[in-house]
Motif scaffolding. Structure first.
Motif, PDB file in Angstrom:
ATOM      1  N   SER A 268      61.537 -45.710   7.199  1.00 19.20           N
ATOM      2  CA  SER A 268      60.592 -44.605   7.348  1.00 19.20           C
ATOM      3  C   SER A 268      59.745 -44.270   6.468  1.00 19.20           C
ATOM      4  O   SER A 268      58.583 -43.887   6.539  1.00 19.20           O
ATOM      5  CB  SER A 268      61.533 -43.192   7.707  1.00 19.20           C
ATOM      6  OG  SER A 268      62.194 -42.998   6.379  1.00 19.20           O
ATOM      7  N   VAL A 269      59.926 -44.836   5.113  1.00 13.91           N
ATOM      8  CA  VAL A 269      59.043 -44.590   4.001  1.00 13.91           C
ATOM      9  C   VAL A 269      57.652 -45.662   4.462  1.00 13.91           C
ATOM     10  O   VAL A 269      56.695 -45.214   4.306  1.00 13.91           O
ATOM     11  CB  VAL A 269      59.623 -45.281   2.611  1.00 13.91           C
ATOM     12  CG1 VAL A 269      58.630 -45.138   1.657  1.00 13.91           C
ATOM     13  CG2 VAL A 269      60.448 -44.384   2.100  1.00 13.91           C
ATOM     14  N   PHE A 270      57.849 -46.831   4.867  1.00 17.39           N
ATOM     15  CA  PHE A 270      56.941 -47.628   5.108  1.00 17.39           C
ATOM     16  C   PHE A 270      56.258 -47.381   6.364  1.00 17.39           C
ATOM     17  O   PHE A 270      54.944 -47.543   6.502  1.00 17.39           O
ATOM     18  CB  PHE A 270      57.652 -49.159   5.208  1.00 17.39           C
ATOM     19  CG  PHE A 270      58.249 -49.668   4.176  1.00 17.39           C
ATOM     20  CD1 PHE A 270      57.705 -50.054   3.087  1.00 17.39           C
ATOM     21  CD2 PHE A 270      59.580 -49.376   3.966  1.00 17.39           C
ATOM     22  CE1 PHE A 270      57.959 -50.604   1.896  1.00 17.39           C
ATOM     23  CE2 PHE A 270      60.379 -50.197   2.810  1.00 17.39           C
ATOM     24  CZ  PHE A 270      59.400 -50.517   1.497  1.00 17.39           C
ATOM     25  N   TYR A 271      56.954 -46.831   7.311  1.00 19.10           N
ATOM     26  CA  TYR A 271      56.129 -46.372   8.715  1.00 19.10           C
ATOM     27  C   TYR A 271      55.339 -45.162   8.232  1.00 19.10           C
ATOM     28  O   TYR A 271      54.103 -45.040   8.912  1.00 19.10           O
ATOM     29  CB  TYR A 271      57.287 -45.948   9.741  1.00 19.10           C
ATOM     30  CG  TYR A 271      58.085 -47.217  10.091  1.00 19.10           C
ATOM     31  CD1 TYR A 271      57.351 -48.499  10.451  1.00 19.10           C
ATOM     32  CD2 TYR A 271      59.491 -47.005  10.451  1.00 19.10           C
ATOM     33  CE1 TYR A 271      58.323 -49.542  11.015  1.00 19.10           C
ATOM     34  CE2 TYR A 271      60.149 -48.267  10.852  1.00 19.10           C
ATOM     35  CZ  TYR A 271      59.776 -49.502  11.286  1.00 19.10           C
ATOM     36  OH  TYR A 271      60.198 -50.422  11.507  1.00 19.10           O
ATOM     37  N   SER A 272      55.843 -44.313   7.763  1.00 19.01           N
ATOM     38  CA  SER A 272      55.081 -42.885   7.514  1.00 19.01           C
ATOM     39  C   SER A 272      53.941 -43.257   6.581  1.00 19.01           C
ATOM     40  O   SER A 272      52.748 -42.750   6.823  1.00 19.01           O
ATOM     41  CB  SER A 272      56.112 -41.852   7.000  1.00 19.01           C
ATOM     42  OG  SER A 272      56.562 -42.111   5.739  1.00 19.01           O
ATOM     43  N   PHE A 273      54.071 -43.908   5.343  1.00 19.55           N
ATOM     44  CA  PHE A 273      53.193 -44.197   4.579  1.00 19.55           C
ATOM     45  C   PHE A 273      51.858 -45.060   5.188  1.00 19.55           C
ATOM     46  O   PHE A 273      50.752 -44.850   4.807  1.00 19.55           O
ATOM     47  CB  PHE A 273      53.573 -44.773   3.274  1.00 19.55           C
ATOM     48  CG  PHE A 273      54.149 -43.759   2.341  1.00 19.55           C
ATOM     49  CD1 PHE A 273      54.564 -42.473   2.716  1.00 19.55           C
ATOM     50  CD2 PHE A 273      54.662 -44.215   0.946  1.00 19.55           C
ATOM     51  CE1 PHE A 273      55.076 -41.581   1.877  1.00 19.55           C
ATOM     52  CE2 PHE A 273      55.172 -43.142   0.154  1.00 19.55           C
ATOM     53  CZ  PHE A 273      55.588 -41.876   0.626  1.00 19.55           C
ATOM     54  N   GLY A 274      52.339 -46.078   5.849  1.00 19.32           N
ATOM     55  CA  GLY A 274      51.330 -47.149   6.513  1.00 19.32           C
ATOM     56  C   GLY A 274      50.460 -46.373   7.511  1.00 19.32           C
ATOM     57  O   GLY A 274      49.409 -46.638   7.477  1.00 19.32           O
ATOM     58  N   SER A 275      51.155 -45.616   8.201  1.00 16.85           N
ATOM     59  CA  SER A 275      50.452 -44.722   9.121  1.00 16.85           C
ATOM     60  C   SER A 275      49.316 -44.090   8.634  1.00 16.85           C
ATOM     61  O   SER A 275      48.361 -43.763   9.513  1.00 16.85           O
ATOM     62  CB  SER A 275      51.333 -44.035  10.130  1.00 16.85           C
ATOM     63  OG  SER A 275      51.890 -43.013   9.360  1.00 16.85           O
ATOM     64  N   LEU A 276      49.614 -43.314   7.711  1.00 13.17           N
ATOM     65  CA  LEU A 276      48.559 -42.556   6.860  1.00 13.17           C
ATOM     66  C   LEU A 276      47.132 -43.414   6.772  1.00 13.17           C
ATOM     67  O   LEU A 276      45.868 -42.749   6.870  1.00 13.17           O
ATOM     68  CB  LEU A 276      48.815 -41.917   5.672  1.00 13.17           C
ATOM     69  CG  LEU A 276      49.861 -40.875   5.490  1.00 13.17           C
ATOM     70  CD1 LEU A 276      50.295 -40.516   4.295  1.00 13.17           C
ATOM     71  CD2 LEU A 276      49.494 -39.758   6.565  1.00 13.17           C
ATOM     72  N   GLY A 277      47.342 -44.634   6.659  1.00 14.86           N
ATOM     73  CA  GLY A 277      46.078 -45.500   6.215  1.00 14.86           C
ATOM     74  C   GLY A 277      45.328 -45.565   7.562  1.00 14.86           C
ATOM     75  O   GLY A 277      43.852 -45.664   7.405  1.00 14.86           O
ATOM     76  N   THR A 278      45.740 -45.601   8.703  1.00 14.04           N
ATOM     77  CA  THR A 278      44.873 -45.598   9.923  1.00 14.04           C
ATOM     78  C   THR A 278      44.062 -44.533  10.349  1.00 14.04           C
ATOM     79  O   THR A 278      43.007 -44.349  10.674  1.00 14.04           O
ATOM     80  CB  THR A 278      46.112 -45.906  11.299  1.00 14.04           C
ATOM     81  OG1 THR A 278      46.762 -44.997  11.353  1.00 14.04           O
ATOM     82  CG2 THR A 278      46.735 -47.103  10.805  1.00 14.04           C
ATOM     83  N   VAL A 279      44.786 -43.207   9.789  1.00 14.67           N
ATOM     84  CA  VAL A 279      43.863 -42.059   9.868  1.00 14.67           C
ATOM     85  C   VAL A 279      42.766 -41.792   8.943  1.00 14.67           C
ATOM     86  O   VAL A 279      41.697 -41.572   9.256  1.00 14.67           O
ATOM     87  CB  VAL A 279      44.918 -40.796   9.393  1.00 14.67           C
ATOM     88  CG1 VAL A 279      43.846 -39.475   9.393  1.00 14.67           C
ATOM     89  CG2 VAL A 279      46.163 -40.517  10.437  1.00 14.67           C
ATOM     90  N   TRP A 280      43.082 -42.447   7.764  1.00 15.86           N
ATOM     91  CA  TRP A 280      41.920 -42.686   6.580  1.00 15.86           C
ATOM     92  C   TRP A 280      40.765 -43.489   7.357  1.00 15.86           C
ATOM     93  O   TRP A 280      39.675 -43.292   6.899  1.00 15.86           O
ATOM     94  CB  TRP A 280      42.355 -43.295   5.423  1.00 15.86           C
ATOM     95  CG  TRP A 280      41.356 -43.603   4.326  1.00 15.86           C
ATOM     96  CD1 TRP A 280      40.989 -42.519   3.386  1.00 15.86           C
ATOM     97  CD2 TRP A 280      40.628 -44.549   4.062  1.00 15.86           C
ATOM     98  NE1 TRP A 280      39.984 -42.811   2.742  1.00 15.86           N
ATOM     99  CE2 TRP A 280      39.609 -44.266   2.814  1.00 15.86           C
ATOM    100  CE3 TRP A 280      40.483 -45.780   4.860  1.00 15.86           C
ATOM    101  CZ2 TRP A 280      38.666 -45.272   2.662  1.00 15.86           C
ATOM    102  CZ3 TRP A 280      39.694 -46.702   4.251  1.00 15.86           C
ATOM    103  CH2 TRP A 280      38.802 -46.484   3.409  1.00 15.86           C
ATOM    104  N   PHE A 281      41.202 -44.608   7.677  1.00 15.48           N
ATOM    105  CA  PHE A 281      40.424 -45.633   8.203  1.00 15.48           C
ATOM    106  C   PHE A 281      39.457 -44.941   9.421  1.00 15.48           C
ATOM    107  O   PHE A 281      38.239 -45.391   9.314  1.00 15.48           O
ATOM    108  CB  PHE A 281      41.169 -46.919   8.910  1.00 15.48           C
ATOM    109  CG  PHE A 281      40.002 -48.020   9.350  1.00 15.48           C
ATOM    110  CD1 PHE A 281      39.402 -48.776   8.429  1.00 15.48           C
ATOM    111  CD2 PHE A 281      40.107 -48.167  10.618  1.00 15.48           C
ATOM    112  CE1 PHE A 281      38.666 -49.602   8.937  1.00 15.48           C
ATOM    113  CE2 PHE A 281      39.246 -49.278  10.828  1.00 15.48           C
ATOM    114  CZ  PHE A 281      38.604 -50.231  10.383  1.00 15.48           C
TER     115      PHE A 281
END
Length: 519
Positions: A268-281
């Motif tokens: 869950s750490v990798f899924y949640s943190f990684g998804s924030l990057g798409t919002v930033w993008f």
């Protein structure tokens, strides 16, 4: 003012037969034999006002046209008086709509700075989550310490690969594309980490190296884009604010990763943190531009402020490597970055071990106290940026300010590290480490701001060069510390760091400059 009345025309034409009386809608009763009566008011270019009256006698066949002429003298100027002329520059500052929402009046350059801060926040969140998640991952996959070390180091394979390449790319195609690529690339790699770990160790190593490729371009790209957007008077505080995003990203990652792992499992750490990057993008694509010249919505007043102390805006086509490497201030940057990062990486990498082995803290306490230096660095970096910009605005030369700030960034940690061998209290030792890292953060207004000072057009390449040296210092310093601890003590580790801090201080003060040396 003169008024006169003149007969313009008298007629008896039988074909001119006006109504015997004009319609009267206010009364149903007609008024017989009322003559035609209307007036026309005219203005002519000579300044006269004429009123023409047409009347007839009521008999229908005859009528007369009179003109009441009132002359009011005034002057029509052929040119606009100086008193009402507006300077072209003054138009830039005119606010056309005072009801404009505050978010539209917010400086666009600081929108760029905040987005870069957010990118660096995500950068370290995605980097430090592995240091927490590796514990349940290694237990689940029966990895030994050597394998864990291999996984941790695989990140640097890609990170080293794209330091200089990212700088070249940013200086030639623009910082927006490169930083956007970096964030989305490492975010995808972060999301794919659990999948790769389940497939096999080689896939995990490749994904971690891919993540390093994405994060490797972040600093050069950020340096390039801020060199175009931020004026000299705001450079130190803007860079300090952006770099403090890395420190706060470490705090955020270390704080939330254990909770997510405990509640939802380590993937869950990798899924949640990684998804924030798409919002930033998505926000980056809609709000960011590589240069103020590319932004059609940038207000003229802000554009004028940015360009007041600007450099040539022609895109970079070729990198003058020979010229760059022939400059002493460039080598001062490279050497100082190496000396700085040796001590910084050792403290940040080995600090939990020092707390556990020397200060006798348990693992929970060690993790808690590891957050304190990051918070101290975030505060000190912004404080140093404000001080540096204030000194520049008061007339102190950029060269002097950079030397002062970096000297604090070197000599402060050197002083506090030398005190650790004389301290018995764990609380005082933790305070000493926090002060060491806090003064270290003044480097954000020293060497980390200097790339844009000496070569703004090639700032991405310069940061790639110096940060490559900095990453190598982290790799070698971390390995050397393990060797020193096997054959010596923590005092020996600190002595090496202090020695390099002193070397960096000497090199920086002898050869660095705050003036532009490359056009």
């Amino acid at each position: 003012m003169n008024t006169s009345r003149a007969l313009l025309y008298s007629f008896t034409d039988p074909t001119f037969r006006p109504l015997k009386s004009p319609p009267d809608i206010s009364s149903p009763k007609r008024r017989p034999r009322e003559g035609l009566n209307f007036r026309v008011r005219l203005h002519n270019h000579r300044g006269c006002v004429s009123r023409v009256s047409v009347r007839n006698s009521g008999r229908g066949e005859t009528g007369k046209v009179y003109a009441d002429v009132k002359s009011e003298p005034y002057e029509i100027l052929k040119s606009v008086p100086e008193s009402v002329k507006l300077e072209e520059d003054a138009l830039d500052d005119v606010v056309l709509d005072s009801t404009m929402p505050w978010w539209e009046e917010f400086p666009k350059r600081w929108v760029i700075v905040i987005l870069c801060f957010s990118a660096f926040l995500l950068c370290n969140m995605d980097r430090v989550n592995m240091s927490i998640a590796i514990l349940p991952m290694s237990a689940e996959n029966n990895w030994n310490p050597a394998t864990v070390g291999l996984i941790q180091s695989s990140f640097f394979w890609g990170y080293l690969l794209t330091q200089i390449a990212g700088g070249i790319w940013a200086d030639t195609v623009g910082g927006k594309k490169v930083l956007g690529f970096g964030v989305i690339w490492w975010s995808i790699a972060t999301i794919l980490t659990p999948v790769a770990a389940k497939v096999g160790l080689p896939f995990l190593l490749v994904v971690r190296a891919f993540m390093g490729i994405g994060e490797g371009v972040a600093m050069p790209a950020m340096n390039n884009i801020l060199s175009k957007w931020v004026p000299v008077s705001e450079r130190s505080r803007s860079l300090a604010f952006v770099y403090s995003g890395m420190y706060l990203g470490s705090v955020t990652g270390l704080a939330f990763s254990p909770f997510l792992i405990h509640e939802f499992g380590w993937p869950s750490v990798f899924y949640s943190f990684g998804s924030l990057g798409t919002v930033w993008f998505a926000a980056w694509l809609s709000k960011a531009h590589s240069s103020p010249l590319d932004d059609p919505q940038l207000r003229p007043a802000e554009k004028k402020l940015i360009f007041a102390n600007s450099f040539s805006k022609e895109p970079v086509e070729t990198i003058p490597w020979r010229l760059i490497l022939s400059k002493a201030p460039v080598w001062a940057l490279i050497v100082s970055h190496f000396c700085h990062n040796w001590g910084t990486f050792i403290l940040l990498t080995w600090m939990p071990t020092y707390y556990n082995q020397v200060l006798k803290f348990n693992l929970t306490e060690s993790g808690l106290f590891c957050v304190l230096p990051w918070l101290t660095m975030a505060f000190s970096a912004n404080l140093g940026g404000w001080i540096a910009d204030t000194l520049v605005s008061k007339g102190l030369s950029v060269t002097t300010v950079r030397k002062i700030m970096q000297s604090i960034g070197f000599l402060g940690p050197a002083f506090f590290l030398t005190q650790l061998s004389h301290i018995d209290s764990p609380a005082v030792a933790v305070l000493c480490m926090a002060c060491s890292q806090g003064t270290d953060a003044f480097s954000q207004s020293g060497l980390y701001s200097n790339h844009q000072d000496i070569a703004p057009r090639y700032s991405g390449v310069l940061l790639g060069l110096s940060n490559t040296a900095g990453v190598l210092a982290g790799v070698f310093g971390t390995a050397a510390t393990g060797y020193i601890l096997q054959h010596g003590s923590w005092d020996d580790v600190f002595k090496v760091s202090v020695g390099l801090y002193l070397v960096g201080t000497a090199v920086w003060n002898l050869f660095s400059t705050g003036e532009k040396i490359l056009d």
